[in-house]
Scaffold this motif. Sequence first.
Motif, PDB file in Angstrom:
ATOM      1  N   THR A 387      48.241  59.741  14.366  1.00 14.19           N
ATOM      2  CA  THR A 387      47.917  59.054  15.621  1.00 14.19           C
ATOM      3  C   THR A 387      49.108  58.242  16.121  1.00 14.19           C
ATOM      4  N   SER A 388      50.311  58.602  15.674  1.00 13.45           N
ATOM      5  CA  SER A 388      51.504  57.811  15.963  1.00 13.45           C
ATOM      6  C   SER A 388      52.031  58.027  17.378  1.00 13.45           C
ATOM      7  N   THR A 389      52.722  56.997  17.880  1.00 15.04           N
ATOM      8  CA  THR A 389      53.454  57.135  19.136  1.00 15.04           C
ATOM      9  C   THR A 389      54.595  58.127  18.969  1.00 15.04           C
ATOM     10  N   VAL A 390      55.383  57.971  17.893  1.00 15.74           N
ATOM     11  CA  VAL A 390      56.420  58.936  17.524  1.00 15.74           C
ATOM     12  C   VAL A 390      56.324  59.140  16.016  1.00 15.74           C
ATOM     13  N   CYS A 391      57.050  60.132  15.494  1.00 21.69           N
ATOM     14  CA  CYS A 391      57.002  60.366  14.051  1.00 21.69           C
ATOM     15  C   CYS A 391      57.980  59.483  13.281  1.00 21.69           C
ATOM     16  N   ALA A 392      59.111  59.107  13.900  1.00 17.86           N
ATOM     17  CA  ALA A 392      60.098  58.290  13.194  1.00 17.86           C
ATOM     18  C   ALA A 392      60.914  57.472  14.178  1.00 17.86           C
ATOM     19  N   TYR A 393      61.368  56.309  13.717  1.00 16.38           N
ATOM     20  CA  TYR A 393      62.334  55.479  14.437  1.00 16.38           C
ATOM     21  C   TYR A 393      63.659  55.517  13.683  1.00 16.38           C
ATOM     22  N   GLY A 394      64.757  55.431  14.422  1.00 12.13           N
ATOM     23  CA  GLY A 394      66.065  55.591  13.819  1.00 12.13           C
ATOM     24  C   GLY A 394      66.872  54.330  13.610  1.00 12.13           C
ATOM     25  N   GLY A 395      66.314  53.159  13.846  1.00 13.71           N
ATOM     26  CA  GLY A 395      67.004  51.921  13.512  1.00 13.71           C
ATOM     27  C   GLY A 395      67.727  51.217  14.633  1.00 13.71           C
ATOM     28  N   SER A 396      67.758  51.813  15.850  1.00 12.30           N
ATOM     29  CA  SER A 396      68.529  51.212  16.948  1.00 12.30           C
ATOM     30  C   SER A 396      67.637  50.809  18.119  1.00 12.30           C
ATOM     31  N   SER A 397      66.453  50.284  17.821  1.00 13.19           N
ATOM     32  CA  SER A 397      65.551  49.834  18.886  1.00 13.19           C
ATOM     33  C   SER A 397      66.230  48.744  19.704  1.00 13.19           C
ATOM     34  N   GLN A 398      66.394  48.975  20.995  1.00 11.61           N
ATOM     35  CA  GLN A 398      67.219  48.089  21.822  1.00 11.61           C
ATOM     36  C   GLN A 398      66.650  46.695  21.971  1.00 11.61           C
ATOM     37  N   SER A 399      65.350  46.541  21.799  1.00 14.07           N
ATOM     38  CA  SER A 399      64.750  45.214  21.972  1.00 14.07           C
ATOM     39  C   SER A 399      64.968  44.308  20.764  1.00 14.07           C
ATOM     40  N   LYS A 400      65.550  44.821  19.675  1.00  8.81           N
ATOM     41  CA  LYS A 400      65.694  44.053  18.445  1.00  8.81           C
ATOM     42  C   LYS A 400      67.079  43.422  18.338  1.00  8.81           C
ATOM     43  N   PRO A 401      67.167  42.241  17.707  1.00  4.80           N
ATOM     44  CA  PRO A 401      68.441  41.496  17.716  1.00  4.80           C
ATOM     45  C   PRO A 401      69.577  42.183  16.971  1.00  4.80           C
ATOM     46  N   TYR A 402      69.283  43.047  15.993  1.00  6.16           N
ATOM     47  CA  TYR A 402      70.347  43.677  15.215  1.00  6.16           C
ATOM     48  C   TYR A 402      70.502  45.162  15.532  1.00  6.16           C
ATOM     49  N   SER A 403      69.969  45.608  16.663  1.00  2.00           N
ATOM     50  CA  SER A 403      69.972  47.035  16.967  1.00  2.00           C
ATOM     51  C   SER A 403      71.382  47.615  17.068  1.00  2.00           C
ATOM     52  N   SER A 404      72.334  46.841  17.571  1.00  2.00           N
ATOM     53  CA  SER A 404      73.686  47.366  17.788  1.00  2.00           C
ATOM     54  C   SER A 404      74.460  47.542  16.485  1.00  2.00           C
ATOM     55  N   ARG A 405      73.939  47.044  15.380  1.00  2.00           N
ATOM     56  CA  ARG A 405      74.655  47.114  14.109  1.00  2.00           C
ATOM     57  C   ARG A 405      74.058  48.136  13.147  1.00  2.00           C
ATOM     58  N   ALA A 406      73.161  48.966  13.622  1.00  2.00           N
ATOM     59  CA  ALA A 406      72.626  50.032  12.770  1.00  2.00           C
ATOM     60  C   ALA A 406      73.745  50.974  12.352  1.00  2.00           C
ATOM     61  N   SER A 407      73.708  51.432  11.107  1.00  2.00           N
ATOM     62  CA  SER A 407      74.774  52.320  10.632  1.00  2.00           C
ATOM     63  C   SER A 407      74.333  53.071   9.377  1.00  2.00           C
ATOM     64  N   ASN A 408      75.017  54.197   9.143  1.00  2.00           N
ATOM     65  CA  ASN A 408      74.829  54.993   7.928  1.00  2.00           C
ATOM     66  C   ASN A 408      73.357  55.343   7.702  1.00  2.00           C
ATOM     67  N   ILE A 409      72.707  55.815   8.754  1.00  2.00           N
ATOM     68  CA  ILE A 409      71.334  56.292   8.667  1.00  2.00           C
ATOM     69  C   ILE A 409      71.386  57.814   8.743  1.00  2.00           C
ATOM     70  N   ARG A 410      70.941  58.488   7.695  1.00  2.00           N
ATOM     71  CA  ARG A 410      71.144  59.930   7.567  1.00  2.00           C
ATOM     72  C   ARG A 410      69.797  60.651   7.487  1.00  2.00           C
ATOM     73  N   PHE A 411      69.480  61.415   8.514  1.00  4.52           N
ATOM     74  CA  PHE A 411      68.312  62.292   8.510  1.00  4.52           C
ATOM     75  C   PHE A 411      68.803  63.701   8.164  1.00  4.52           C
ATOM     76  N   ILE A 412      68.387  64.222   7.016  1.00  6.09           N
ATOM     77  CA  ILE A 412      68.898  65.500   6.531  1.00  6.09           C
ATOM     78  C   ILE A 412      67.740  66.402   6.103  1.00  6.09           C
ATOM     79  N   ASN A 413      67.662  67.589   6.712  1.00  6.59           N
ATOM     80  CA  ASN A 413      66.738  68.648   6.282  1.00  6.59           C
ATOM     81  C   ASN A 413      65.281  68.203   6.253  1.00  6.59           C
TER      82      ASN A 413
END
Length: 455
Positions: A387-413
């Motif tokens: 029942t989700s809005t999306v299946c996954a978030y990737g760490g760079s939600s613009q409304s969050k204070p640390y969004s611009s510093r997301a790094s080394n997030i690896r979605f593989i296979n």
Amino acid sequence: MTGGLVRAGGEPVIVRSDSPIEAGIEFSSSVAGKVTALRVYVAGSRGTHRAALWNSGGRLLAKSYFTPEASPGWLDVQLASPVLLTAGQRYVVSLYSSAGQYAVGADEFTADRANGPLTAHRALYRNGKAFPRTQSDKHYLVDVAFSYDETESPEPTTPPTSTPLPTATPSAPPTSPPRPTASPTITSGPTTTPAPPSGGWPNAANTGVPAGTTLSPYTGPCTIATANVVIDARTVNCTLQIQAPGVRITRSLINGGVDVRSAASGSSFTITDSEVRIGDNLNTGLMRANFHANRVEITGGRRSVYCETNCVIENSWVHGQGGDPAGQAHFSGIRMSQNTTIRHNTITCDGRRLPPASGCSAGLTGYGDFAPVQNNLIENNIFYGGTSTVCAYGGSSQSKPYSSRASNIRFINNVFVRGASGRCGNLGAIFSFDSTAPGNSWVGNTWDDGTQLRP
């Protein structure tokens, strides 16, 4: 836990004007909770007094008229029923005085003031009896009695879209015949645990307490402060607070959760071949740091797993979250922050959508509320929309204070199941993944029919 807004320092200053006034404070909470009473500093007993709680648009959520004592002082004005607050939204608490009497703090109010999950943003007033809209630098002495679940952390705002959320539920993960119910008899000791799943995705057949295991009641402490404790083949009817390193939980049923409160404490645990049944509530199953979960089935709660740092979740089945009857809380399967490995799991958020605003955000979330989302590997998992809005978030939600510093997030296979929406979640497979962020990678991720999926 309970809390309130920061009260002004110094002795209160009593102000008497010539006309009625509504004086208030705009505030927000970083967690969902409820207001049970309005706290006001009464400056005098003349005239009509009313305490009120509003949403940011000026809709009255609660009010209570009262007759104060003759002497000035703080007064708790109880509400007929609690008012539920949504994390991240703004509200206003105010006091109306028909005689124009009100109290302010000795200091000016010119910047946000935080106290626990609550933040006071600005002072507002209005001449007359109505929602206060004019900003002031005075610190009006109004407050709230606020209660909340200590284990919860902020949830995201709804992704920016004008598309309404459908209520159709995508197809469910594959299941196997149910396991036999474990009987509460004492075993002679641990047996060899089964090998990891050799094929197929985690489900009822290859996660949780192995079939044939007999369980006995756990009679030890719920706070574990001794290193290297082993809990095997037990039914645990509480949340285990881990305050020591090397705790091992195997072949057990946890009716509650397992929690390391601080990564810096050095406390840690592993949980293998077990079931975590959080219950139909707003709690979390596995949290917050220094743990390894393998072949675990996790159901119920507001969030199945929350990792602040240093966690491994593998070969596990995350599903069956609860619902919020008040219609306010956001749900998720796994929330990642830093140094998390999520490998070969079946992940969904399929909690109940209840009006006006409660429902699943995603099977996997990562927002950057308190720290950058960094150093996370998401590999060889299958995501169902539930029942989700999306299946996954990737760490760079613009409304969050640390969004611009997301790094080394690896979605593989990873595999994303389209489901009834055709998009995995109601609105898409993944949001807020920045392919240009340092170290971020998106490799080999596909739809369930094998076609390539781009972020």
